[in-house]
Scaffold this active site. Structure first.
Site, PDB file in Angstrom:
ATOM      1  N   CYS A   7       0.944  -1.057  -0.105  1.00 57.72           N
ATOM      2  CA  CYS A   7       0.098  -0.175  -0.158  1.00 57.72           C
ATOM      3  C   CYS A   7       0.847   1.532  -0.067  1.00 57.72           C
ATOM      4  O   CYS A   7       2.055   1.236   0.203  1.00 57.72           O
ATOM      5  CB  CYS A   7      -0.903   0.085   1.073  1.00 57.72           C
ATOM      6  SG  CYS A   7      -2.119  -1.225   1.448  1.00 57.72           S
ATOM      7  N   GLY A  51      -0.322   0.419  -5.170  1.00 54.38           N
ATOM      8  CA  GLY A  51      -1.648  -0.092  -4.747  1.00 54.38           C
ATOM      9  C   GLY A  51      -2.736   0.373  -5.790  1.00 54.38           C
ATOM     10  O   GLY A  51      -2.666   1.589  -5.819  1.00 54.38           O
ATOM     11  N   TYR A  58      12.145  -4.122  -6.439  1.00 56.28           N
ATOM     12  CA  TYR A  58      10.981  -4.153  -7.310  1.00 56.28           C
ATOM     13  C   TYR A  58       9.756  -3.071  -6.955  1.00 56.28           C
ATOM     14  O   TYR A  58       9.383  -2.295  -7.610  1.00 56.28           O
ATOM     15  CB  TYR A  58      10.301  -5.677  -7.438  1.00 56.28           C
ATOM     16  CG  TYR A  58       9.113  -5.489  -8.048  1.00 56.28           C
ATOM     17  CD1 TYR A  58       8.878  -5.252  -9.587  1.00 56.28           C
ATOM     18  CD2 TYR A  58       7.614  -5.797  -7.394  1.00 56.28           C
ATOM     19  CE1 TYR A  58       7.685  -5.249 -10.205  1.00 56.28           C
ATOM     20  CE2 TYR A  58       6.444  -5.744  -8.088  1.00 56.28           C
ATOM     21  CZ  TYR A  58       6.437  -5.594  -9.575  1.00 56.28           C
ATOM     22  OH  TYR A  58       5.375  -5.491 -10.190  1.00 56.28           O
TER      23      TYR A  58
END
Length: 494
Positions: free
Chosen positions: A27, A53, A271
């Site tokens: 998130c 997100g 990532y």
């Protein structure tokens, strides 16, 4: 509190229906204090954090005249929080926001799970937005319900609000401290009262949080790239175990938790974070390029070109090319306009796999020996499809080089990871994965190589790793007690 939430509890297609072979971002949180129309800045910040997100987003604000107001929506920030009709309902100089990919609770689209969460206490209202995952949430939830709490969502984050409500501390910042001492796992929290903006990181500092400044205002953000979009200056990172309370233009810092070893998520470097963000004073892009350098040193192969699997494999592919001397080439072209509403993914369309999103540059790769650099292999489904696309286009050889170690363990700290048996590396060796994927070679960077790339010259310390690398090593810095209770087997001590 006025709430302009969309009440429809409908089922939405995934944001990337043909990209199910990546670990899903957790998130993103963002907060602003001391700037007129703060919610507008929050909307811009959330747009910059959209990669963390894509399922839903929400903003809560406070204005002395209108009190607390909120808006929560499914879908992208650009589709919801750029509308005048929405932003006019969010006045005031103080606001926080959240973008969500569900990692705990309901995987369906339920508006009550969309953060920030709000609570009204005897000393006033407060809202919180949480990035991470509470590993003892089930036990806390059961205890709280038995003591009379009524939960409105399926999110683990709501436990924090209920713990705050039951605290006997005298003000909201102290109640939040009290609540977070009961919480296990990973949390970077941005919260607000009527007059204060607060930010907290868990004692291990698993998830990121940074402090920025814009004029007379202050900003909290999951990543520094979101400061750039509003023109804010990066002041510093919030330290592991630190709590900051900002009001009247001043930042007060405290460390209310027992000190623990820092365990920042190493996959943020690989990532999750945007390549234009800064982590630990270092460019994420440069770290990923250096991962490619280490990958080339550890796993050389004769080939004609190095191609990234876009977009996350690009910096590592550049580093691999520079170190190996093998030319870099755009062997895959990405369709930049593959969006949520492009087409309903019927079975026939699903069979096309990644071809809707990625296309091989046939004229470039025909007859060539190609090194494909990707950030990770999770289930292996996308890797096989990309390999097939290259062979169909006439590539002579296809070699995969992966810019992270094998992902063999699930994450319980705010990342949506498949069950362990669905992770390719959990059941196969590197050679077995290579045979399963039917590629000419498959090599991963070593865990020591990854540590060297992120700046740890001596590699990984075996007795006390400098990062959380549980998805690779199976060594969890915080025991995932809820999962163990459900039968998850931890890695046996060596």
């Amino acid at each position: 509190m006025s709430d302009t939430s969309s009440a429809a509890a409908k089922s939405l297609p995934p944001a990337h229906p043909f990209d199910d072979d990546k670990l899903k971002e957790e998130c993103g949180v963002f907060g602003v204090i001391g700037l007129a129309e703060a919610a507008n800045f929050v909307a811009l910040g959330l747009h910059a954090l959209q990669h963390r997100g894509q399922e839903a987003g929400g903003i809560v604000c406070h204005d002395p005249e209108h009190g607390f107001n909120s808006a929560r929506r499914f879908g992208y920030v650009r589709d919801n929080f750029t509308k005048t009709s929405v932003m006019e309902t969010l006045p005031g100089p103080l606001a926080i926001g959240h973008v969500r990919y569900s990692t705990a609770g309901s995987k369906g689209a339920v508006i009550r799970d969309v953060q920030p969460f709000f609570g009204e206490f005897s000393m006033g209202g407060a809202a919180i937005a949480h990035n991470g995952n509470i590993t003892n949430a089930d036990a806390l939830r059961k205890e709280l319900i038995e003591r009379g709490s009524i939960f409105q969502s399926s999110s683990d984050s709501e436990c924090i609000i209920h713990l705050m409500a039951r605290s006997l501390q005298r003000n909201i910042p102290e109640r939040m401290e009290d609540a977070l001492r009961r919480v296990e796992g990973a949390f970077s929290v941005v919260a607000m009262t009527r007059t204060k903006l607060m930010g907290v990181r868990d004692p291990h500092g698993v998830r990121p949080l940074v402090l920025g400044r814009l004029g007379d205002g202050w900003v909290l953000s999951s990543e520094s790239c979101a400061l750039d979009i509003i023109g804010a200056e990066l002041v510093r990172e919030i330290e592991p175990g630190e709590m900051v309370v900002i009001s009247d233009g001043k930042v007060e810092s405290s460390f209310p938790f027992r000190p623990r070893p820092s365990k920042f998520c190493i996959f943020e470097h690989v990532y999750f974070s945007r390549p234009d963000s800064i982590i630990g004073g270092k460019s994420v892009y440069e770290t990923r390029r250096q991962i490619g350098v280490e990958l080339a040193r550890e796993n050389p192969v004769d080939a004609d070109m190095v191609c990234p699997v876009p977009d996350s494999g690009t910096p590592a592919a550049i580093g691999y090319s520079q170190e190996s001397g093998i030319p870099y080439a755009m062997g895959i072209i990405r369709n930049q306009y593959m969006g949520r509403t492009f087409i309903e993914p019927t079975e026939q369309i699903r069979d096309m796999g990644v071809r809707l999103k990625l296309n091989v540059n046939r004229a470039l790769i025909k007859g060539k020996r190609v090194i494909l650099v990707d950030d990770s292999v999770v289930r292996g489904t996308t890797t096989r499809k990309i390999k097939d696309m290259f062979l169909d286009a006439g590539a002579a050889e296809v070699h995969f080089r992966i810019a992270s170690p094998p992902t063999a363990w699930p994450c319980f700290y705010g990342v949506d990871t498949p069950e362990r048996e669905k992770l390719l590396a959990a059941t196969m060796s590197e050679d077995e994965m290579c045979e399963h994927l039917k590629v000419d070679s498959l090599k991963f960077i070593s865990l020591d190589g990854l540590y060297r790339a992120v700046g740890e010259a001596t590699g990984r310390k075996k007795d006390c790793p400098q990062y959380c690398d549980a998805c690779f090593s199976g060594e969890y810095p915080v025991t995932p007690s809820d999962q163990v209770e459900k039968g998850f087997e931890l890695k046996a001590a060596e």
